[in-house]
Design a protein around this motif. Structure first.
Motif, PDB file in Angstrom:
ATOM      1  N   MET A  45      57.837  26.563  47.348  1.00 44.13           N
ATOM      2  CA  MET A  45      58.716  27.592  46.792  1.00 44.13           C
ATOM      3  C   MET A  45      59.878  26.960  46.032  1.00 44.13           C
ATOM      4  N   ASN A  46      60.445  25.901  46.574  1.00 39.45           N
ATOM      5  CA  ASN A  46      61.547  25.217  45.883  1.00 39.45           C
ATOM      6  C   ASN A  46      61.100  24.607  44.561  1.00 39.45           C
ATOM      7  N   ARG A  47      59.888  24.021  44.536  1.00 38.47           N
ATOM      8  CA  ARG A  47      59.369  23.468  43.277  1.00 38.47           C
ATOM      9  C   ARG A  47      59.167  24.580  42.247  1.00 38.47           C
ATOM     10  N   PHE A  48      58.611  25.700  42.690  1.00 40.29           N
ATOM     11  CA  PHE A  48      58.396  26.836  41.793  1.00 40.29           C
ATOM     12  C   PHE A  48      59.734  27.351  41.260  1.00 40.29           C
ATOM     13  N   ILE A  49      60.693  27.558  42.146  1.00 44.62           N
ATOM     14  CA  ILE A  49      62.007  28.063  41.726  1.00 44.62           C
ATOM     15  C   ILE A  49      62.661  27.083  40.762  1.00 44.62           C
ATOM     16  N   GLY A  50      62.543  25.779  41.047  1.00 42.76           N
ATOM     17  CA  GLY A  50      63.095  24.764  40.146  1.00 42.76           C
ATOM     18  C   GLY A  50      62.441  24.803  38.772  1.00 42.76           C
ATOM     19  N   ALA A  51      61.120  24.957  38.758  1.00 38.36           N
ATOM     20  CA  ALA A  51      60.402  25.007  37.478  1.00 38.36           C
ATOM     21  C   ALA A  51      60.799  26.249  36.679  1.00 38.36           C
ATOM     22  N   VAL A  52      60.953  27.383  37.362  1.00 40.52           N
ATOM     23  CA  VAL A  52      61.348  28.615  36.669  1.00 40.52           C
ATOM     24  C   VAL A  52      62.795  28.517  36.196  1.00 40.52           C
ATOM     25  N   ASN A  53      63.668  27.922  37.010  1.00 43.61           N
ATOM     26  CA  ASN A  53      65.054  27.724  36.572  1.00 43.61           C
ATOM     27  C   ASN A  53      65.107  26.830  35.341  1.00 43.61           C
ATOM     28  N   ASN A  54      64.309  25.764  35.340  1.00 40.90           N
ATOM     29  CA  ASN A  54      64.231  24.870  34.186  1.00 40.90           C
ATOM     30  C   ASN A  54      63.716  25.620  32.955  1.00 40.90           C
ATOM     31  N   MET A  55      62.662  26.423  33.154  1.00 42.01           N
ATOM     32  CA  MET A  55      62.119  27.234  32.072  1.00 42.01           C
ATOM     33  C   MET A  55      63.189  28.174  31.530  1.00 42.01           C
ATOM     34  N   ASP A  56      63.912  28.814  32.441  1.00 39.84           N
ATOM     35  CA  ASP A  56      64.932  29.787  32.061  1.00 39.84           C
ATOM     36  C   ASP A  56      66.073  29.124  31.285  1.00 39.84           C
ATOM     37  N   GLN A  57      66.443  27.907  31.664  1.00 40.45           N
ATOM     38  CA  GLN A  57      67.506  27.183  30.964  1.00 40.45           C
ATOM     39  C   GLN A  57      67.032  26.647  29.618  1.00 40.45           C
ATOM     40  N   THR A  58      65.745  26.350  29.508  1.00 40.41           N
ATOM     41  CA  THR A  58      65.196  25.791  28.274  1.00 40.41           C
ATOM     42  C   THR A  58      64.954  26.863  27.223  1.00 40.41           C
ATOM     43  N   VAL A  59      64.435  28.008  27.649  1.00 41.47           N
ATOM     44  CA  VAL A  59      64.098  29.085  26.717  1.00 41.47           C
ATOM     45  C   VAL A  59      65.370  29.862  26.406  1.00 41.47           C
ATOM     46  N   MET A  60      65.948  29.563  25.257  1.00 41.80           N
ATOM     47  CA  MET A  60      67.202  30.212  24.862  1.00 41.80           C
ATOM     48  C   MET A  60      66.972  31.585  24.218  1.00 41.80           C
ATOM     49  N   VAL A  61      65.828  31.761  23.560  1.00 47.29           N
ATOM     50  CA  VAL A  61      65.523  33.030  22.886  1.00 47.29           C
ATOM     51  C   VAL A  61      64.135  33.485  23.341  1.00 47.29           C
ATOM     52  N   PRO A  62      64.086  34.190  24.483  1.00 45.34           N
ATOM     53  CA  PRO A  62      62.788  34.605  25.029  1.00 45.34           C
ATOM     54  C   PRO A  62      61.960  35.461  24.074  1.00 45.34           C
ATOM     55  N   SER A  63      62.597  36.212  23.207  1.00 42.23           N
ATOM     56  CA  SER A  63      61.840  37.078  22.294  1.00 42.23           C
ATOM     57  C   SER A  63      60.957  36.274  21.344  1.00 42.23           C
ATOM     58  N   LEU A  64      61.257  34.988  21.138  1.00 42.01           N
ATOM     59  CA  LEU A  64      60.407  34.148  20.293  1.00 42.01           C
ATOM     60  C   LEU A  64      59.039  33.904  20.927  1.00 42.01           C
ATOM     61  N   LEU A  65      58.925  34.197  22.215  1.00 40.16           N
ATOM     62  CA  LEU A  65      57.661  33.989  22.934  1.00 40.16           C
ATOM     63  C   LEU A  65      56.691  35.158  22.766  1.00 40.16           C
ATOM     64  N   ARG A  66      57.161  36.257  22.197  1.00 37.10           N
ATOM     65  CA  ARG A  66      56.296  37.431  22.017  1.00 37.10           C
ATOM     66  C   ARG A  66      55.114  37.095  21.108  1.00 37.10           C
ATOM     67  N   ASP A  67      53.952  37.580  21.490  1.00 38.81           N
ATOM     68  CA  ASP A  67      52.717  37.428  20.717  1.00 38.81           C
ATOM     69  C   ASP A  67      52.257  35.977  20.571  1.00 38.81           C
ATOM     70  N   VAL A  68      52.824  35.068  21.364  1.00 38.85           N
ATOM     71  CA  VAL A  68      52.383  33.671  21.355  1.00 38.85           C
ATOM     72  C   VAL A  68      51.463  33.484  22.559  1.00 38.85           C
ATOM     73  N   PRO A  69      50.195  33.116  22.311  1.00 39.27           N
ATOM     74  CA  PRO A  69      49.253  32.934  23.432  1.00 39.27           C
ATOM     75  C   PRO A  69      49.749  31.853  24.392  1.00 39.27           C
ATOM     76  N   LEU A  70      49.387  31.986  25.641  1.00 36.35           N
ATOM     77  CA  LEU A  70      49.833  31.055  26.664  1.00 36.35           C
ATOM     78  C   LEU A  70      49.256  29.655  26.471  1.00 36.35           C
ATOM     79  N   ASP A  71      48.007  29.558  26.037  1.00 31.35           N
ATOM     80  CA  ASP A  71      47.429  28.223  25.854  1.00 31.35           C
ATOM     81  C   ASP A  71      46.557  28.169  24.597  1.00 31.35           C
TER      82      ASP A  71
END
Length: 151
Positions: free
Chosen positions: A18-44
């Motif tokens: 759980m701590n690794r997951f929370i850390g990864a999501v916190n890192n993701m959240d700090q890295t992604v400054m403009v989440p709307s840029l992720l719209r319509d972008v496939p995951l892989d």
């Protein structure tokens, strides 16, 4: 006492996962400054290749990076603050049979529903075990007369 050999087992603990997951999501959240840029972008990249061959109809049937971003943040919040128990979640309630179908389906599983099903179950079991531990502690105190010492 924890020994050095326990560090391997510790990596597999639920708490550390759980701590690794929370850390990864916190890192993701700090890295992604403009989440709307992720719209319509496939995951892989596999999804992108498939969309090119299957056309636009398939494109909108899959989740994009923005929806995964929102999903991951929602799950992190559920871990940190608990699952909402209001009308919002009643529609997402998953029965045991739903869970079996979700896990056995050939298509993409609904990870959020599976997570909530298992987290709710884990929370229920841990609550019952906590009550048992508290009952045992109180019973032990009664047996040794601990309650009468303070009076």
């Amino acid at each position: 006492m924890m020994q050095i050999s326990d560090s391997h087992n510790q990596k597999r603990s639920l708490f550390n996962a759980m701590n690794r997951f929370i850390g990864a999501v916190n890192n993701m959240d700090q890295t992604v400054m403009v989440p709307s840029l992720l719209r319509d972008v496939p995951l892989d990249m596999e999804e992108m290749k498939e969309e090119v061959t299957n056309g636009a109809a398939n494109y909108y049937s899959r989740r994009d990076m923005h929806s995964y971003y929102i999903l991951l943040k929602s799950i992190r919040n559920d871990i940190e603050w608990g699952i909402l128990q209001g009308d919002d979640r009643k529609k997402d309630k998953v029965t045991h049979m739903d869970m079996v179908r979700l896990e056995d389906s050939d298509g993409e599983e609904d990870l959020e529903k599976l997570f909530h099903y298992h987290l709710t179950g884990l929370h229920t079991v841990l609550s019952k075990l906590t009550r048992k531990a508290n009952m045992l502690t109180n019973r032990y105190k009664e047996e040794i007369g601990f309650g009468s010492w303070g009076h």
